[in-house]
Design a protein around this motif. Structure first.
Motif, PDB file in Angstrom:
ATOM      1  N   LEU A  14       1.148  -1.385   0.062  1.00 50.51           N
ATOM      2  CA  LEU A  14      -0.027  -0.122   0.020  1.00 50.51           C
ATOM      3  C   LEU A  14       0.863   1.223   0.100  1.00 50.51           C
ATOM      4  O   LEU A  14       1.644   1.483   0.926  1.00 50.51           O
ATOM      5  N   VAL A  60      -0.812  -1.229  -4.620  1.00 51.67           N
ATOM      6  CA  VAL A  60      -1.876  -0.408  -4.604  1.00 51.67           C
ATOM      7  C   VAL A  60      -1.614   0.959  -4.110  1.00 51.67           C
ATOM      8  O   VAL A  60      -0.673   1.312  -3.268  1.00 51.67           O
ATOM      9  N   TYR A  62      -2.477   5.138  -3.419  1.00 50.40           N
ATOM     10  CA  TYR A  62      -3.673   5.914  -2.957  1.00 50.40           C
ATOM     11  C   TYR A  62      -3.315   7.255  -2.675  1.00 50.40           C
ATOM     12  O   TYR A  62      -2.106   7.617  -2.357  1.00 50.40           O
ATOM     13  N   SER A  74      -8.403   1.816  -0.988  1.00 46.86           N
ATOM     14  CA  SER A  74      -7.288   1.017  -1.125  1.00 46.86           C
ATOM     15  C   SER A  74      -7.330  -0.224  -0.107  1.00 46.86           C
ATOM     16  O   SER A  74      -6.798  -1.285  -0.480  1.00 46.86           O
ATOM     17  N   GLU A  77      -9.042  -2.906  -2.270  1.00 47.37           N
ATOM     18  CA  GLU A  77      -8.069  -3.554  -3.092  1.00 47.37           C
ATOM     19  C   GLU A  77      -7.240  -4.385  -2.095  1.00 47.37           C
ATOM     20  O   GLU A  77      -6.985  -5.544  -3.008  1.00 47.37           O
ATOM     21  N   TYR A  92       0.920   3.843   5.872  1.00 51.84           N
ATOM     22  CA  TYR A  92      -0.564   3.506   5.432  1.00 51.84           C
ATOM     23  C   TYR A  92      -1.242   3.821   6.834  1.00 51.84           C
ATOM     24  O   TYR A  92      -1.075   3.020   7.983  1.00 51.84           O
TER      25      TYR A  92
END
Length: 392
Positions: A14, A60, A62, A74, A77, A92
């Protein structure tokens, strides 16, 4: 169902899209972190993977400025679009959303002890808990005499759980110590949104009117810098003491972008990391990781830079996952992977003062702290040699 087959294991990274935040002076690097993690995963796969499995890494990205909407998308996902054994990130901000989906999360973001408890043992933080960061900041401020006069407390975050934790942890300490303080909370990411700017301006006026001697800061860098500029405009020049959550190691970038070098000169940042300008080949993990980076990309990253540290950070996260996959072995599942992370020996990661030592009942990073002093003339942070731990 857990992202594991006989010959592959699914992981997801992420990543914050740094392009939008760079326009605000927030990004300390223009690098694509999804590419960075892919480089190190490719290194593993090219050597045969781990215990007969290659890593299938999904990326991913974002926009952090879109807040909960982007984080939610996200999270979907990472947890619903396909089965993943684990997720990892350098920053994240909604890790419990991932663990609620049953996916193990290894994060390099600020996590509260409440979030860790709510994760069911699936969340691993490479940083000290937010509560420990709060406690370390207040402990230093008290011990150094910074709170002897009138104190302004500027705290809050768009993530309300961080603001709530502050009120639970810090306020009682200040009250018990009979500190003369004025506190203002913000629930906005910074002055670049109208609501956040209104709160900041009102807070600065209140602090200036109170004649504060010290500003105790528990906000992100945008709020911190914005308050410095506003207080200076109102003729107030207090002592500044900030907690680690302010992403203080990028202070040089903010001071340069917003013109606060003179204002912030002498500012003190409680921290658990060395400044990026202090990381070079003397750090064995950073050196090794950057050597791999150069071999695979052909790029020689300059030492004592944010990029040099970032390469080491991303590499070390991948290495922790690979180590745990190796310990779990052939009988890989989310349960065995968590047990493997729990069993990893204490290990160094670039810029941290002490080793990460995850335990089955406490999945947080090291709790050794120091103080960084900002020097406006050279626009550098200097970490004090003294280290301290939290008092019982």
């Amino acid at each position: 169902d857990e992202g594991v087959t006989a010959d592959t294991v699914n992981l997801v990274a992420l990543n914050i899209d740094l392009a939008p935040v760079a326009e605000l002076g927030f990004a300390a690097s223009g690098r694509d972190m999804s590419y960075m993690s892919s480089v190190f995963v490719d290194e593993i796969n090219d050597k045969g993977g781990v215990c007969g499995r290659t890593i299938d890494l999904a990326q991913v990205k974002y926009n952090a400025l879109e807040g909960a909407t982007a984080r939610g998308e996200s999270c979907v996902e990472a947890t619903q679009d396909r089965a993943n054994l684990a997720a990892f990130s350098v920053a994240y901000e909604d890790p419990v959303c991932v663990t609620e989906g049953g996916v193990v999360m290894i994060d390099h973001a600020d996590v509260t002890e409440g979030q860790s408890a709510d994760s069911g043992g699936l969340l691993f933080s490479r940083k000290p808990s937010v509560e420990d960061q709060y406690l370390a900041t207040v402990q230093y401020a008290l011990d150094s005499g910074a709170l002897d006069g009138k104190v302004g407390v500027w705290y809050g975050d768009i993530r309300s759980e961080l603001s709530d934790a502050f009120e639970d942890v810090v306020m009682p300490i200040l009250d018990e110590a009979d500190i003369d303080y004025t506190a203002v909370r913000t629930d906005f990411p910074g002055p670049y949104v109208p609501e956040g700017n209104a709160v900041l301006t009102a807070a600065a006026t209140e602090f200036a009117s109170a004649g504060v001697d010290t500003m105790l800061l528990f906000v992100n860098n945008l709020n911190l810098t914005g308050l410095q500029l506003e207080l200076d405009a109102q003729g107030a020049h207090p002592r500044y003491v900030s907690m680690p959550i302010s992403a203080n190691t990028t202070n040089e970038l903010f001071a340069e972008a917003y013109g606060t070098r003179d204002i912030a000169d002498g500012m003190e940042y409680v921290t658990y990391t060395a400044s990026p300008t202090e990381i070079d080949e003397s750090d064995p993990v950073a050196r090794s990781c950057n050597e791999v980076w150069t071999q695979r990309t052909g790029e020689l990253v300059e030492t004592n830079t944010f990029d040099y540290q970032l390469v080491g950070t991303v590499c070390a996260i991948v290495d922790e996952i690979v180590a745990a996959l190796s310990v779990a072995g052939g009988a890989l599942s989310r349960e065995s992977f968590v047990a493997a992370l729990d069993s990893l020996p204490a290990h160094h990661a670039p810029s941290l003062f002490s080793d990460i030592d995850w335990l089955p009942d406490y999945h947080f990073g090291p709790t050794l702290f120091s103080v960084q002093d900002y020097q406006g003339g050279t626009n550098t942070m200097v970490t004090r040699a003294d280290r301290f731990e939290l008092e019982a």
